[in-house]
Design a protein around this motif. Structure first.
Motif, short mmCIF file in Angstrom:
data_model
loop_
_atom_site.label_atom_id
_atom_site.label_comp_id
_atom_site.label_asym_id
_atom_site.label_seq_id
_atom_site.Cartn_x
_atom_site.Cartn_y
_atom_site.Cartn_z
N LYS A 195 -22.42 -17.14 4.73
CA LYS A 195 -22.61 -16.40 3.53
C LYS A 195 -21.45 -17.14 2.79
O LYS A 195 -22.16 -17.25 1.34
CB LYS A 195 -22.21 -15.01 3.69
CG LYS A 195 -23.24 -14.32 4.45
CD LYS A 195 -22.87 -12.90 4.47
CE LYS A 195 -23.62 -12.01 5.12
NZ LYS A 195 -23.51 -10.48 4.87
N GLY A 196 -20.31 -17.73 2.96
CA GLY A 196 -19.82 -18.41 2.08
C GLY A 196 -19.87 -19.80 1.48
O GLY A 196 -20.05 -20.20 0.43
N SER A 197 -20.84 -20.43 2.49
CA SER A 197 -21.68 -21.62 2.08
C SER A 197 -22.76 -21.28 1.00
O SER A 197 -22.99 -22.05 -0.11
CB SER A 197 -21.89 -22.58 3.31
OG SER A 197 -22.98 -21.80 3.94
N MET A 198 -23.46 -20.25 1.25
CA MET A 198 -24.45 -19.98 0.25
C MET A 198 -23.88 -19.61 -1.12
O MET A 198 -24.71 -19.91 -1.94
CB MET A 198 -25.23 -18.96 1.04
CG MET A 198 -26.16 -19.28 1.98
SD MET A 198 -27.26 -17.88 2.90
CE MET A 198 -27.53 -16.93 1.57
N LEU A 208 -19.17 -14.12 -2.55
CA LEU A 208 -17.92 -14.54 -2.06
C LEU A 208 -16.99 -13.41 -1.78
O LEU A 208 -16.36 -13.31 -0.93
CB LEU A 208 -17.19 -15.66 -3.24
CG LEU A 208 -17.69 -16.90 -3.11
CD1 LEU A 208 -16.94 -17.90 -4.14
CD2 LEU A 208 -17.29 -17.57 -1.78
N LEU A 209 -17.13 -12.43 -2.45
CA LEU A 209 -16.29 -11.21 -2.29
C LEU A 209 -16.66 -10.47 -1.37
O LEU A 209 -15.85 -9.50 -0.66
CB LEU A 209 -16.12 -10.40 -3.62
CG LEU A 209 -15.21 -10.91 -4.70
CD1 LEU A 209 -15.26 -10.10 -5.90
CD2 LEU A 209 -14.03 -11.24 -4.38
N GLN A 210 -18.02 -10.45 -0.73
CA GLN A 210 -18.40 -9.38 0.27
C GLN A 210 -18.72 -10.27 1.45
O GLN A 210 -19.74 -10.12 2.23
CB GLN A 210 -19.99 -8.86 -0.18
CG GLN A 210 -19.86 -7.99 -1.38
CD GLN A 210 -21.19 -7.57 -1.67
OE1 GLN A 210 -22.13 -8.28 -1.59
NE2 GLN A 210 -21.36 -6.46 -2.32
N LEU A 211 -17.74 -11.27 1.83
CA LEU A 211 -17.84 -11.81 3.08
C LEU A 211 -17.63 -10.84 4.14
O LEU A 211 -16.68 -10.12 4.00
CB LEU A 211 -16.89 -13.02 3.18
CG LEU A 211 -17.10 -14.15 2.14
CD1 LEU A 211 -16.29 -15.28 2.05
CD2 LEU A 211 -18.62 -14.53 2.51
N SER A 212 -18.21 -11.19 5.40
CA SER A 212 -18.05 -10.20 6.40
C SER A 212 -16.57 -10.69 7.27
O SER A 212 -16.18 -11.99 7.16
CB SER A 212 -19.07 -10.33 7.33
OG SER A 212 -19.42 -11.63 7.86
N ASN A 213 -16.24 -10.13 8.42
CA ASN A 213 -15.37 -10.41 9.36
C ASN A 213 -15.77 -11.25 10.38
O ASN A 213 -14.81 -11.93 11.01
CB ASN A 213 -14.69 -9.07 9.72
CG ASN A 213 -13.95 -8.28 8.78
OD1 ASN A 213 -13.42 -8.68 7.96
ND2 ASN A 213 -14.22 -7.05 9.11
N ASP A 214 -17.03 -11.25 10.59
CA ASP A 214 -17.52 -12.30 11.49
C ASP A 214 -17.39 -13.61 11.05
O ASP A 214 -17.88 -14.02 9.86
CB ASP A 214 -19.08 -12.14 11.81
CG ASP A 214 -19.73 -13.19 12.97
OD1 ASP A 214 -19.00 -13.50 13.78
OD2 ASP A 214 -20.88 -13.41 12.38
N PRO A 215 -16.75 -14.55 11.88
CA PRO A 215 -16.38 -15.95 11.33
C PRO A 215 -17.81 -16.85 11.15
O PRO A 215 -17.92 -17.45 10.24
CB PRO A 215 -15.59 -16.63 12.34
CG PRO A 215 -15.15 -15.63 13.25
CD PRO A 215 -16.25 -14.28 12.99
#
Length: 91
Positions: A61-64, A48-55
């Motif tokens: 990645k957030g859902s995973m 969760l802390l390593q989410l990218s700037n691409d929506p």
């Protein structure tokens, strides 16, 4: 002179770790499943802390990460029940 109040009854812990785990209600297998769940939860929080700037990528990645965190919570709550059939199998 003050009167002492006993908050808890004394427990004999001379048996070592087995006595300790019996008092907190965990077996060795239960402790292992809690440890595995904790490691999976740490991995999910790191995801969760390593989410990218691409929506689009951040949503994926957030859902995973949320799914991984859900697996960790289910394993922490019901892991000893899920694996009890494996550890107490009769041959």
């Amino acid at each position: 002179m003050p009167k002492f109040v006993t908050l808890a009854k004394p427990v004999d812990m001379s048996g070592g770790f087995k006595d300790f785990f019996d008092t907190i209600g965990l077996t060795g297998g239960g402790l292992v499943t809690k440890g595995i769940a904790a490691v999976i939860a740490v991995i999910a929080v790191r995801m969760l802390l390593q989410l990218s700037n691409d929506p689009k990528g951040a949503l994926r990645k957030g859902s995973m990460a949320v799914g991984t965190l859900f697996v960790a919570v289910v394993l922490a709550l019901y892991g000893d029940t899920l694996f009890s059939t494996v550890t107490t199998a009769k041959g």
